[in-house]
Every structure is written in structure tokens, then in C-alpha cells.
Design a protein around this motif. Structure first.
Motif, PDB file in Angstrom:
ATOM      1  N   ALA A  35       0.947  -1.151  -0.618  1.00 46.15           N
ATOM      2  CA  ALA A  35      -0.238   0.078  -0.091  1.00 46.15           C
ATOM      3  C   ALA A  35       0.739   1.065  -0.036  1.00 46.15           C
ATOM      4  N   GLU A  36       0.151   2.354  -0.275  1.00 50.46           N
ATOM      5  CA  GLU A  36       0.961   3.662  -0.407  1.00 50.46           C
ATOM      6  C   GLU A  36       1.462   3.669   1.342  1.00 50.46           C
ATOM      7  N   LYS A  37       1.292   2.944   2.288  1.00 55.17           N
ATOM      8  CA  LYS A  37       1.398   3.229   3.806  1.00 55.17           C
ATOM      9  C   LYS A  37       2.258   1.604   4.140  1.00 55.17           C
ATOM     10  N   SER A  38       3.598   1.423   3.824  1.00 55.16           N
ATOM     11  CA  SER A  38       3.518   0.229   4.458  1.00 55.16           C
ATOM     12  C   SER A  38       4.942   0.666   5.148  1.00 55.16           C
ATOM     13  N   PHE A  39       4.812  -0.642   5.948  1.00 49.35           N
ATOM     14  CA  PHE A  39       6.660  -0.970   6.678  1.00 49.35           C
ATOM     15  C   PHE A  39       7.047  -1.768   6.465  1.00 49.35           C
ATOM     16  N   LEU A  40       8.220  -2.340   6.287  1.00 48.32           N
ATOM     17  CA  LEU A  40       9.520  -3.130   6.046  1.00 48.32           C
ATOM     18  C   LEU A  40      10.110  -3.717   7.463  1.00 48.32           C
ATOM     19  N   VAL A  41       9.747  -4.700   7.670  1.00 50.13           N
ATOM     20  CA  VAL A  41       9.973  -5.415   9.006  1.00 50.13           C
ATOM     21  C   VAL A  41      11.235  -6.057   9.930  1.00 50.13           C
ATOM     22  N   THR A  42      12.490  -6.037   9.945  1.00 49.18           N
ATOM     23  CA  THR A  42      13.303  -7.493  10.281  1.00 49.18           C
ATOM     24  C   THR A  42      13.112  -7.336  11.793  1.00 49.18           C
ATOM     25  N   LEU A  43      13.454  -7.897  12.579  1.00 47.75           N
ATOM     26  CA  LEU A  43      13.795  -7.767  14.514  1.00 47.75           C
ATOM     27  C   LEU A  43      14.359  -9.159  14.495  1.00 47.75           C
ATOM     28  N   HIS A  44      16.301  -8.875  15.152  1.00 50.90           N
ATOM     29  CA  HIS A  44      17.025 -10.116  14.911  1.00 50.90           C
ATOM     30  C   HIS A  44      17.160 -10.506  16.225  1.00 50.90           C
ATOM     31  N   PRO A  45      17.451 -11.053  17.283  1.00 54.47           N
ATOM     32  CA  PRO A  45      16.967 -11.568  18.317  1.00 54.47           C
ATOM     33  C   PRO A  45      18.313 -10.638  18.936  1.00 54.47           C
ATOM     34  N   ALA A  46      18.258  -9.841  20.002  1.00 55.97           N
ATOM     35  CA  ALA A  46      18.980  -8.672  20.262  1.00 55.97           C
ATOM     36  C   ALA A  46      19.594 -10.027  21.690  1.00 55.97           C
ATOM     37  N   THR A  47      20.806 -10.291  21.401  1.00 59.75           N
ATOM     38  CA  THR A  47      21.340 -11.153  22.325  1.00 59.75           C
ATOM     39  C   THR A  47      21.661 -10.226  24.121  1.00 59.75           C
ATOM     40  N   LEU A  48      21.933  -9.191  24.081  1.00 59.94           N
ATOM     41  CA  LEU A  48      22.194  -8.852  25.757  1.00 59.94           C
ATOM     42  C   LEU A  48      20.768  -8.328  26.063  1.00 59.94           C
ATOM     43  N   ASP A  49      20.067  -8.388  25.148  1.00 59.61           N
ATOM     44  CA  ASP A  49      18.242  -7.374  25.816  1.00 59.61           C
ATOM     45  C   ASP A  49      18.720  -7.776  26.972  1.00 59.61           C
ATOM     46  N   ARG A  50      17.376  -7.194  28.374  1.00 61.19           N
ATOM     47  CA  ARG A  50      16.949  -7.107  28.814  1.00 61.19           C
ATOM     48  C   ARG A  50      15.969  -8.524  28.945  1.00 61.19           C
ATOM     49  N   LEU A  51      15.116  -8.095  28.337  1.00 60.06           N
ATOM     50  CA  LEU A  51      14.331  -8.627  27.287  1.00 60.06           C
ATOM     51  C   LEU A  51      14.257  -9.917  26.966  1.00 60.06           C
ATOM     52  N   SER A  52      13.372 -10.933  26.509  1.00 55.68           N
ATOM     53  CA  SER A  52      13.789 -11.799  25.472  1.00 55.68           C
ATOM     54  C   SER A  52      13.316 -11.843  24.175  1.00 55.68           C
ATOM     55  N   PRO A  53      13.825 -12.357  23.332  1.00 54.21           N
ATOM     56  CA  PRO A  53      13.696 -11.926  21.379  1.00 54.21           C
ATOM     57  C   PRO A  53      12.318 -12.125  21.486  1.00 54.21           C
ATOM     58  N   LEU A  54      11.497 -12.916  22.654  1.00 52.42           N
ATOM     59  CA  LEU A  54      10.484 -13.321  21.751  1.00 52.42           C
ATOM     60  C   LEU A  54       9.411 -11.977  22.494  1.00 52.42           C
ATOM     61  N   GLN A  55       9.514 -11.542  23.819  1.00 51.57           N
ATOM     62  CA  GLN A  55       8.854 -10.600  23.929  1.00 51.57           C
ATOM     63  C   GLN A  55       9.007  -9.386  23.376  1.00 51.57           C
ATOM     64  N   GLN A  56      10.313  -8.972  23.374  1.00 49.98           N
ATOM     65  CA  GLN A  56      10.545  -7.808  22.209  1.00 49.98           C
ATOM     66  C   GLN A  56      10.135  -7.818  21.443  1.00 49.98           C
ATOM     67  N   LEU A  57       9.351  -9.060  19.814  1.00 50.71           N
ATOM     68  CA  LEU A  57       8.897  -9.581  18.836  1.00 50.71           C
ATOM     69  C   LEU A  57       7.290  -8.902  19.437  1.00 50.71           C
ATOM     70  N   GLU A  58       6.534  -9.534  20.551  1.00 55.08           N
ATOM     71  CA  GLU A  58       5.561  -9.401  21.014  1.00 55.08           C
ATOM     72  C   GLU A  58       5.071  -7.876  20.845  1.00 55.08           C
ATOM     73  N   ASN A  59       6.034  -6.962  21.968  1.00 52.70           N
ATOM     74  CA  ASN A  59       6.062  -6.151  22.165  1.00 52.70           C
ATOM     75  C   ASN A  59       5.531  -5.115  20.687  1.00 52.70           C
ATOM     76  N   LEU A  60       6.305  -5.583  19.492  1.00 51.47           N
ATOM     77  CA  LEU A  60       6.347  -4.673  18.333  1.00 51.47           C
ATOM     78  C   LEU A  60       5.694  -4.925  17.617  1.00 51.47           C
ATOM     79  N   ILE A  61       5.104  -5.936  17.751  1.00 50.77           N
ATOM     80  CA  ILE A  61       3.750  -6.378  17.080  1.00 50.77           C
ATOM     81  C   ILE A  61       2.305  -5.765  17.590  1.00 50.77           C
ATOM     82  N   ASP A  62       2.406  -5.636  19.484  1.00 53.52           N
ATOM     83  CA  ASP A  62       1.225  -5.108  19.597  1.00 53.52           C
ATOM     84  C   ASP A  62       1.673  -3.112  19.221  1.00 53.52           C
ATOM     85  N   ALA A  63       2.625  -2.525  18.861  1.00 58.03           N
ATOM     86  CA  ALA A  63       2.823  -1.316  18.250  1.00 58.03           C
ATOM     87  C   ALA A  63       2.667  -1.982  17.054  1.00 58.03           C
ATOM     88  N   LEU A  64       2.914  -2.255  16.285  1.00 52.23           N
ATOM     89  CA  LEU A  64       2.333  -2.141  14.497  1.00 52.23           C
ATOM     90  C   LEU A  64       0.851  -2.305  14.979  1.00 52.23           C
TER      91      LEU A  64
END
Length: 639
Positions: A199-228
Motif C-alpha cells: 500500500a501507499e503506507k507500508s513498513f518493511l520490518v526485520t527484528l533480529h534477536p538482541a542477544t544482550l537485551d534484558r527482554l527475551s527476543p520473543l517479548q521484544q517481538l510481541e511488543n513490536l507486533i502490539d505497536a504495529l
């Protein structure tokens, strides 16, 4: 070395790195007497990533050696070392080209070192503090013979690691070269290739595991999906994460997201070089934590939302907006990058990774280096002043030098509320040639990098001005902390919590009020030199204009004036005890003390006196005129 006999090995493990290496391989193969030997490994042979080894052959190259791996990262590394050792023994190249920072590339570099094959390392010197890759990259640097880096900052960092300056060449980023030189797909061709309409409005999204983040990679992804999901009018083109920790769990969740909204979300395991670069022409912005969002995307003239700590520390242009990995921060970031202002800004922004002759520089460096004569490396020592710190003016007298420990683990906070009443809009009003807020930013930059400067404001206009000045504002201050009754204490706690939530912990805060533009480098140094970890705060002061022993009065119980302190026996001002008042210019605050008690409750306070001429606090238009006159007069004296 007989250049007619030159054999160059190229290590590749993913579709992404081959997309960057392919034009280098092609340009090298076109040089007389150069033979290319491709060694393919890891994700190229994974079914879930589409058997991307075929792309190497589609580009016209023969794979000289295949190192197939399986299992987790540690198993893959061990298999890669063995496989590359065997392959290099068979191929016996003059050098091997290794790109980037993945764990299997460290294994390949280790094998090359053991086989005494010189390494050409591309894209060293960068920083990405949120992933293991950061350490892998620097380790590869120390194993390498020749370094082709992407920016001058990265060149200096590689030299800082002990590499000889004549072996470190700033070439720019090869990904930008690809974007500018390759023939890309039309929108119709791309949509047919991915079987999805953008569409005219589109996001290209790639989320790699941030291996040193305090949040688990899955939680980071869940947060991203909620925001999207808060932006339902945007279509989503999602690509798979790389094969770091938890990648299978992430891929499964991404597919669930697609299945729940098939008309809105498209998932492509890997776009590859041409489709990825083509997609940049047809999406609104790039979202996630891929390094490409910082290197290639700015040259496409669209925004990047860089999420979390994976790329923390990496050089970024003005079209990149950073946020933490919480739902609210991501949602706010999406709103910022999709705003008309930021979209317009991205179109005009320059890219620090872009150079016009990248491929030429790379190929010339690789083919002209005398590998046989340079197999033994010497450590390049840098001379440091014992107490000097980056950003300090070496011509300053020794008394103004602060120990490095006083600067590290320090957050510089600049509070700038939007609703000024005494001088409307004062924080962005021009003061002596630039917005007032910029004077405090400049001051902070003399001591720390931008990542350790927190401009906290509720005003989008102040954010706009600060980011035009090159400082990324980490968050928008909540409205409840931006009223006339809001206190500095609550604002500082809010900033500390933000940084703590993204894994950044500071021992001290330096608070710089924007309303003190006459503060100097030496004023801050003085406070820092007085600070020790066993006190609560050092604060800048000036001698008080009124004195409670001499000319400050209170009302007694009968309604009459009485001297505020003492018996009123002093008849000359010079005889009374000196008293001081805060001038608002500099506060060096112990973080632990701040977490335990309010600023006014501090008992262990030291002062650093400043003269009245530098203590003007901008509260009224008259203050402004006086301060600007003093500032300009001093500038004329310098000239």
C-alpha cells in the motif's frame, strides 16, 4: 607477489552478506590475474532460508567449497572452524575476505588464522552493544591483516584496537554502493515476486534477536507486533530474523501474525539483495534492528525506526530514530517516523556511510596489498595523556583535566519544558546565533557521546530543533511531568528509569539547565573534580545577592521586620559570613542518592562557586538581554 597468481577466497554464510559481497566478487573477478574462490556455509544451506547458495551460482560464480553446518551457534562455530580449515588447506588462497560480525565468521577467521591465511575484514570498527556480534566483530578485527571500514569514526576505532593506520582504509559501506548502482525492480515486479500488494503506507520490518537485551527476543517481538497493530492502515512486509538465539520461536510468531491478518501482513524469509533494495523505494519506512536500517536505508531517503539495544553505539544519520523495545516507545517511534516532518527530514538527510567510490577503493586495496610481506602484525600503540579523555582540548592547562572515571558512567541530562511563560519559547529561541538549547548540548558533548546525553522534553518543536542539531531525543516526556508544578526530581527519576529499562545504568547525573548559557567547560570540570562517590551532589553556586545576617529580613510575631539570621550586629557587608545560592548551571548528582531521597533532602553537598557574570539565569526578558550581551562581548574578546 606475482599478481597473475592471486587467489582470493570469499567467505559467505547468508543471503544478506552475499548481497553485499557479490559486487566485490564481481569487480575482483574482472581484474586481470585474480581468481575468486567462494566458500559458502551456514544459512546458505538451510531449507527455511530458501537454500540461498543458489543465488551465488545465479550471480555467475562457482562455489569452490561448501561448509555445511547444523545445530546451535556453538555447534555451528565448531563445525565452521573444521570445515574452513579443510577448505583453506585445499584452496590455498593468498587471502580471505570476511564481512561483518556473525559468529560463524569469527569461526572462519579463526580457521584462517590457524592456516596462516591473511584476512581482509570488511565493516570492522562499528559498535552494536546489544548483541554478541559486537565482541565477535572486534575479535575478527584482531585476527585480520587488512581492514576496509565504513566511516572515519570506525577507522579510528580499529586503530584504537592496535591496528596499523596504513592497513585501515575508510571505503564507505558497500550496501550503499549497491543501492546506488544496481538496477532495481518496479513496484509491479516486486509485488509479483512476493505475491503481495504494498500500500501507499507500508513498513518493511526485520527484528533480529538482541542477544544482550534484558527482554527475551520473543517479548521484544510481541511488543513490536502490539505497536504495529496500533497502525492498522499500514501494511507490513516482514522478513525472518537471522539464526541467532530463539530464531525459530520468532519465525513461528511472525507467521502467526501473518496468518491473523493475511491481507495486511506479508512474510518473506529473505528478500535478497535486489528485492530488499527495491522494496526501499516503495515502503514508508524500515522498522526493526537490522544494521541495514542505519547503513543503506538513509541513502534511500526514507526513515528508519531502530528498536532496542542491538545497534546501540553504531553511527547513524539524521533519518534514523532510536527507541527502546517497550510497546509505548515503539508506538511513539512509529508515529514519529511516519509524520510528515520526519518523512521530509529523511528525504533531505545525508548518510554517513555513503561514499562515491566505495567499490573502487575496496578492490584497489585488496589487490594491491602485499600479503606475503605483511603476515606478521605489530601492535600499533597510541599515546594517551594519563588523565586525558576524548573530547578534551589538549591545550587546556593541567588543572582543568578531569580523570576519565569521572566521565564514564555519567548521564548528562538537559531538561527543557515546552511551556515557558517568562520568556515564551525560550529553549528554541535564538541566543547568540543558535537556539538556546543547543548551547547546553554543545557543553555536554565536550564530555560524553550523544548516547549519554538525555534531552528530556514534552515539546515536539524542541525535539525537532535538537534533532536538526544532530542530537537524538530518546523519548517524549509525559505531560504530567511537564506542568508548572512538575519538579526536577521526578523528571530525573523518569529519565533514569527509561535508561535502566533499556539496560543502561549510570553512577551519576550531570544536570545542565538550558537557562544557563554562560556556563563554561571549566565550570563543569570544577564540579566534576569535586565529586566523589561518597557524597550526594556537587552544585554550582554564586555568592548570594542578599545575606540573612545583613540585609535579609523576616516578619516577627508582632508584625515587625527582624534580621533573618543573627542579632543584626553587622554594619558592614564585608564583615558578614558569606552565603551562597544555587545558580542553576551545573549539578553533579549521585544516582544512588537520587533514588533514595529527594534533592532537597541531600545532606552531603559540595559547592563549586561561579562568578556572577556567568551565573545569569534566563527567567525574564531582561535576563536574556543581559546574558546575550555578556556572551557576545566575550566572543568579541576571543576574536
Amino acid at each position: 607477489m606475482d599478481r597473475k597468481q592471486m587467489k582470493i577466497a570469499i567467505a559467505t554464510s547468508t543471503r544478506a552478506d552475499w548481497g553485499l559481497l557479490s559486487p566485490i566478487a564481481k569487480a575482483l573477478s574482472e581484474r586481470n590475474g585474480v581468481g575468486i574462490k567462494i566458500i559458502a556455509t551456514n544459512m546458505h544451506y538451510a531449507e527455511e532460508y530458501g537454500y540461498t547458495w543458489q543465488e551465488i551460482e545465479n550471480d555467475g560464480f562457482t562455489i569452490a567449497a561448501s561448509v555445511k553446518t547444523a545445530g546451535g551457534p556453538a555447534e555451528i562455530m565448531s563445525q565452521t572452524i573444521i570445515g574452513f580449515s579443510e577448505s583453506l588447506q585445499k584452496l590455498s588462497p593468498d587471502c580471505i575476505i570476511i564481512l561483518g560480525d556473525r559468529f560463524e565468521m569469527l569461526a572462519a577467521a579463526s580457521a584462517a588464522t590457524l592456516e596462516r591465511i591473511p584476512i581482509v575484514h570488511i565493516a570492522g570498527g562499528a559498535i552494536s552493544e546489544g548483541a554478541f556480534d559486537d565482541s565477535f566483530r572486534h575479535a575478527i578485527t584482531k585476527l585480520s591483516t587488512l581492514h576496509l571500514v565504513e566511516t572515519e569514526e570506525y577507522r579510528q576505532r580499529v586503530i584504537q584496537l592496535g591496528e596499523s593506520p596504513d592497513r585501515v582504509i575508510n571505503t564507505g559501506a558497500i550496501g550503499v554502493y549497491n543501492l546506488k548502482s544496481l538496477t532495481l525492480m518496479s513496484k509491479e515486479e516486486l509485488e509479483k515476486s512476493i505475491d503481495f500488494s504494498l500500500a501507499e503506507k507500508s513498513f518493511l520490518v526485520t527484528l533480529h534477536p538482541a542477544t544482550l537485551d534484558r527482554l527475551s527476543p520473543l517479548q521484544q517481538l510481541e511488543n513490536l507486533i502490539d505497536a504495529l497493530n496500533r497502525f492498522p492502515d499500514y501494511k507490513i512486509l516482514f522478513t525472518h530474523p537471522n539464526n541467532d538465539t530463539d530464531n525459530e520461536i520468532l519465525i513461528s510468531r511472525i507467521n502467526e501474525f501473518r496468518d491473523s491478518q493475511p491481507n495486511r501482513v506479508c512474510v518473506v524469509p529473505s528478500l535478497g539483495r535486489i528485492r530488499y533494495l527495491s522494496a526501499l523505494k516503495y515502503v514508508t519506512a524500515v522498522v526493526g534492528n537490522s544494521s541495514s536500517g542505519l547503513t543503506e536505508v538513509p541513502s534511500a531517503g526514507i526513515p528508519t525506526l531502530d528498536i532496542g539495544i542491538r545497534q546501540q553505539g553504531r553511527t547513524a544519520g539524521e533519518s534514523v530514530y532510536h527507541c527502546d523495545s517497550s510497546v509505548e516507545a515503539i508506538a511513539n517511534g512509529l508515529a514519529v517516523i511516519s509524520s510528515e516532518y520526519f518523512l521530509s527530514k529523511a528525504k533531505k538527510s545525508s548518510n554517513p556511510y555513503e561514499q562515491p567510490d566505495t567499490i573502487q577503493k575496496m578492490v584497489d586495496a585488496i589487490t594491491s596489498f602485499h600479503y606475503d610481506e605483511n603476515k606478521i602484525k605489530k601492535f600499533h600503540n597510541i599515546q594517551f595523556q594519563s588523565d586525558a579523555h576524548r573530547g578534551f582540548n589538549s591545550t587546556l592547562p593541567s588543572k582543568t583535566i578531569v580523570k576519565q572515571a569521572k566521565i564514564e558512567s555519567t548521564l548528562f541530562v538537559i531538561p527543557a519544558r515546552g511551556g515557558s511563560k517568562g520568556i515564551p519559547g525560550k529553549n528554541i529561541r535564538d541566543f547568540a546565533g543558535k537556539p538556546l538549547i543547543c548551547h547546553s548540548i554543545d557543553c555536554a558533548r565536550q564530555f560524553v557521546d550523544d548516547k549519554d546525553i538525555c534531552l528530556t522534553t514534552d515539546s515536539e518543536e524542541i525535539i525537532r530543533v535538537a534533532e536538526q542539531y544532530g542530537l537524538k531525543v530518546p523519548f517524549v516526556r509525559p505531560k504530567e511531568l511537564a506542568s508548572d508544578t512538575s519538579g526536577t526530581y521526578e523528571v530525573l527519576l523518569h529519565a533514569l528509569k527509561y535508561y535502566s529499562d533499556i539496560g543502561c545504568h549510570y553512577k551519576r547525573i550531570v544536570l545542565l539547565q538550558p537557562t544557563s548559557p554562560l556556563r563554561t567547560f571549566d565550570d563543569v570540570i570544577s564540579c566534576l573534580n569535586l565529586y566523589t562517590d561518597d557524597i550526594d551532589m556537587v552544585v554550582s553556586v554564586k555568592e548570594a545577592s542578599t545575606n540573612p545576617y545583613y540585609n535579609a529580613y523576616e516578619i516577627d510575631e508582632n508584625g515587625f521586620l527582624k534580621i533573618s539570621k543573627g542579632e543584626g550586629l553587622y554594619t558592614r557587608r564585608q564583615d558578614v559570613p558569606k552565603v551562597w545560592e544555587y545558580n542553576g548551571a551545573v549539578y553533579v548528582i549521585n544516582t544512588q542518592s537520587l533514588l533514595n531521597q529527594r534533592l532537597g533532602e541531600f545532606k552531603r553537598r559540595r559547592m563549586s562557586e561561579m562568578p556572577a557574570s556567568r551565573s545569569v539565569d534566563l527567567d525574564t526578558p531582561l535576563d536574556w538581554d543581559v546574558a546575550e550581551s555578556i556572551y557576545l562581548s566575550k566572543q568579541q574578546d576571543k576574536d
